[in-house]
Design a protein around this motif. Structure first.
Motif, PDB file in Angstrom:
ATOM      1  N   ILE A   1       5.405  -2.090  -4.710  1.00 27.14           N
ATOM      2  CA  ILE A   1       5.960  -2.482  -3.415  1.00 27.14           C
ATOM      3  C   ILE A   1       5.692  -1.408  -2.366  1.00 27.14           C
ATOM      4  O   ILE A   1       5.800  -0.212  -2.631  1.00 27.14           O
ATOM      5  N   HIS A   2       5.371  -1.880  -1.165  1.00 25.19           N
ATOM      6  CA  HIS A   2       5.252  -1.015   0.011  1.00 25.19           C
ATOM      7  C   HIS A   2       6.382  -1.373   0.960  1.00 25.19           C
ATOM      8  O   HIS A   2       6.899  -2.500   0.931  1.00 25.19           O
ATOM      9  N   ASP A   3       6.761  -0.450   1.815  1.00 23.14           N
ATOM     10  CA  ASP A   3       7.860  -0.708   2.740  1.00 23.14           C
ATOM     11  C   ASP A   3       7.640  -1.986   3.552  1.00 23.14           C
ATOM     12  O   ASP A   3       8.584  -2.740   3.781  1.00 23.14           O
ATOM     13  N   ALA A   4       6.412  -2.249   3.962  1.00 27.04           N
ATOM     14  CA  ALA A   4       6.129  -3.455   4.751  1.00 27.04           C
ATOM     15  C   ALA A   4       6.426  -4.734   3.962  1.00 27.04           C
ATOM     16  O   ALA A   4       6.808  -5.755   4.545  1.00 27.04           O
ATOM     17  N   ASP A   5       6.267  -4.696   2.642  1.00 26.78           N
ATOM     18  CA  ASP A   5       6.568  -5.873   1.808  1.00 26.78           C
ATOM     19  C   ASP A   5       8.038  -6.253   1.891  1.00 26.78           C
ATOM     20  O   ASP A   5       8.390  -7.428   1.793  1.00 26.78           O
ATOM     21  N   LEU A   6       8.896  -5.256   2.056  1.00 24.04           N
ATOM     22  CA  LEU A   6      10.330  -5.487   2.068  1.00 24.04           C
ATOM     23  C   LEU A   6      10.783  -6.262   3.299  1.00 24.04           C
ATOM     24  O   LEU A   6      11.776  -6.984   3.258  1.00 24.04           O
ATOM     25  N   GLU A   7      10.038  -6.146   4.374  1.00 22.77           N
ATOM     26  CA  GLU A   7      10.349  -6.843   5.629  1.00 22.77           C
ATOM     27  C   GLU A   7       9.898  -8.301   5.617  1.00 22.77           C
ATOM     28  O   GLU A   7      10.365  -9.100   6.426  1.00 22.77           O
ATOM     29  N   GLN A   8       8.982  -8.638   4.732  1.00 26.91           N
ATOM     30  CA  GLN A   8       8.449 -10.002   4.717  1.00 26.91           C
ATOM     31  C   GLN A   8       9.516 -10.996   4.279  1.00 26.91           C
ATOM     32  O   GLN A   8      10.402 -10.686   3.489  1.00 26.91           O
ATOM     33  N   VAL A   9       9.375 -12.205   4.808  1.00 28.58           N
ATOM     34  CA  VAL A   9      10.300 -13.280   4.456  1.00 28.58           C
ATOM     35  C   VAL A   9       9.774 -13.993   3.223  1.00 28.58           C
ATOM     36  O   VAL A   9       8.590 -14.322   3.143  1.00 28.58           O
ATOM     37  N   LEU A  10      10.663 -14.201   2.258  1.00 27.43           N
ATOM     38  CA  LEU A  10      10.318 -14.956   1.062  1.00 27.43           C
ATOM     39  C   LEU A  10      10.992 -16.318   1.169  1.00 27.43           C
ATOM     40  O   LEU A  10      12.194 -16.405   1.409  1.00 27.43           O
TER      41      LEU A  10
ATOM     42  N   HIS B   1       5.818 -14.075  -3.616  1.00 28.53           N
ATOM     43  CA  HIS B   1       5.726 -13.192  -2.445  1.00 28.53           C
ATOM     44  C   HIS B   1       4.284 -13.171  -1.946  1.00 28.53           C
ATOM     45  O   HIS B   1       3.338 -13.154  -2.755  1.00 28.53           O
ATOM     46  N   PRO B   2       4.083 -13.165  -0.641  1.00 28.72           N
ATOM     47  CA  PRO B   2       2.716 -13.146  -0.090  1.00 28.72           C
ATOM     48  C   PRO B   2       1.853 -11.981  -0.576  1.00 28.72           C
ATOM     49  O   PRO B   2       0.632 -12.098  -0.601  1.00 28.72           O
ATOM     50  N   SER B   3       2.472 -10.876  -0.998  1.00 29.03           N
ATOM     51  CA  SER B   3       1.682  -9.734  -1.479  1.00 29.03           C
ATOM     52  C   SER B   3       1.162  -9.929  -2.895  1.00 29.03           C
ATOM     53  O   SER B   3       0.341  -9.142  -3.355  1.00 29.03           O
ATOM     54  N   ALA B   4       1.614 -10.967  -3.574  1.00 29.52           N
ATOM     55  CA  ALA B   4       1.142 -11.304  -4.924  1.00 29.52           C
ATOM     56  C   ALA B   4       1.067 -10.064  -5.821  1.00 29.52           C
ATOM     57  O   ALA B   4       0.011  -9.687  -6.314  1.00 29.52           O
ATOM     58  N   PHE B   5       2.196  -9.442  -6.069  1.00 29.03           N
ATOM     59  CA  PHE B   5       2.252  -8.231  -6.879  1.00 29.03           C
ATOM     60  C   PHE B   5       1.689  -8.508  -8.274  1.00 29.03           C
ATOM     61  O   PHE B   5       2.184  -9.389  -8.978  1.00 29.03           O
ATOM     62  N   PRO B   6       0.658  -7.765  -8.691  1.00 26.09           N
ATOM     63  CA  PRO B   6       0.070  -7.978 -10.015  1.00 26.09           C
ATOM     64  C   PRO B   6       1.090  -7.873 -11.153  1.00 26.09           C
ATOM     65  O   PRO B   6       0.969  -8.568 -12.161  1.00 26.09           O
TER      66      PRO B   6
END
Length: 180
Positions: free
Chosen positions: A113-122, A65-70
């Motif tokens: 996770i933030h709400d904006a992360d959920l909208e991102q395309v994986l 995922h672009p947010s690279a969750f630690p």
């Protein structure tokens, strides 16, 4: 699209139900968990292994995922299962070790996770190499639904073997609206 709050609740539900599943399975003799009961993955152990394989595959995809969750960093060093029947061990105790690791990753990821992360395309590839693009929130709903589906099968297998997993309704984790 789910919200961050939804994902945190589903991660808590997942962890709670997996604990109940493993606790119930641990009450059975080894031959009972491995006997083929005609389920899609044969035995209770086969079903539990499948859940681990599916979760590992999806968590490795989520780690891109672009947010690279630690919280997903441990997935980078974990081998990708080669199939949906990949074995993580031949006993409930062996499977539990991997299950606890994954549930810790899932719970920690949900908290990041933030709400904006959920909208991102994986963008990800299936085991056959075909590329897909889906909204992350939709994939998380699939991820948790898949777990619930197969835990339902496992609950039936436990019942057939004489073990009770207990109440499995999400309802038990919902807060009472009157209490805040």
């Amino acid at each position: 699209m789910p919200t961050r709050k939804d994902i945190i609740l589903l991660a808590q539900y997942n962890e709670t139900m997996n604990r109940q599943l493993y606790d119930a399975a641990a009450t059975l003799p080894a031959d009972e968990v491995s006997v083929d009961r005609g389920a899609f993955f044969g035995s209770l152990l086969g079903t539990m292994n499948h859940l681990l394989a599916g979760d590992t595959i999806w968590l490795k995809r989520f780690s891109q995922h672009p947010s690279a969750f630690p919280a997903l960093a441990p997935m980078h060093g974990m081998p990708t299962p080669t199939g949906l029947t990949h074995s993580f061990g031949a006993s409930v105790a062996e499977l539990r070790e991997h299950r606890l690791r994954l549930d810790g990753v899932i719970t920690a990821m949900a908290a990041e996770i933030h709400d904006a992360d959920l909208e991102q395309v994986l963008v990800y590839r299936n085991l056959g190499g075909k590329e897909f693009q889906r909204h992350f929130g939709d994939l998380l709903l699939h991820f948790f639904n898949h777990q619930t589906h197969h835990r339902g099968q496992a609950s039936t297998l436990l019942s057939q073997a004489g073990a009770d997993i207990g109440v499995t309704d999400l309802f038990v984790l919902l807060p009472d609206a009157a209490l805040g």
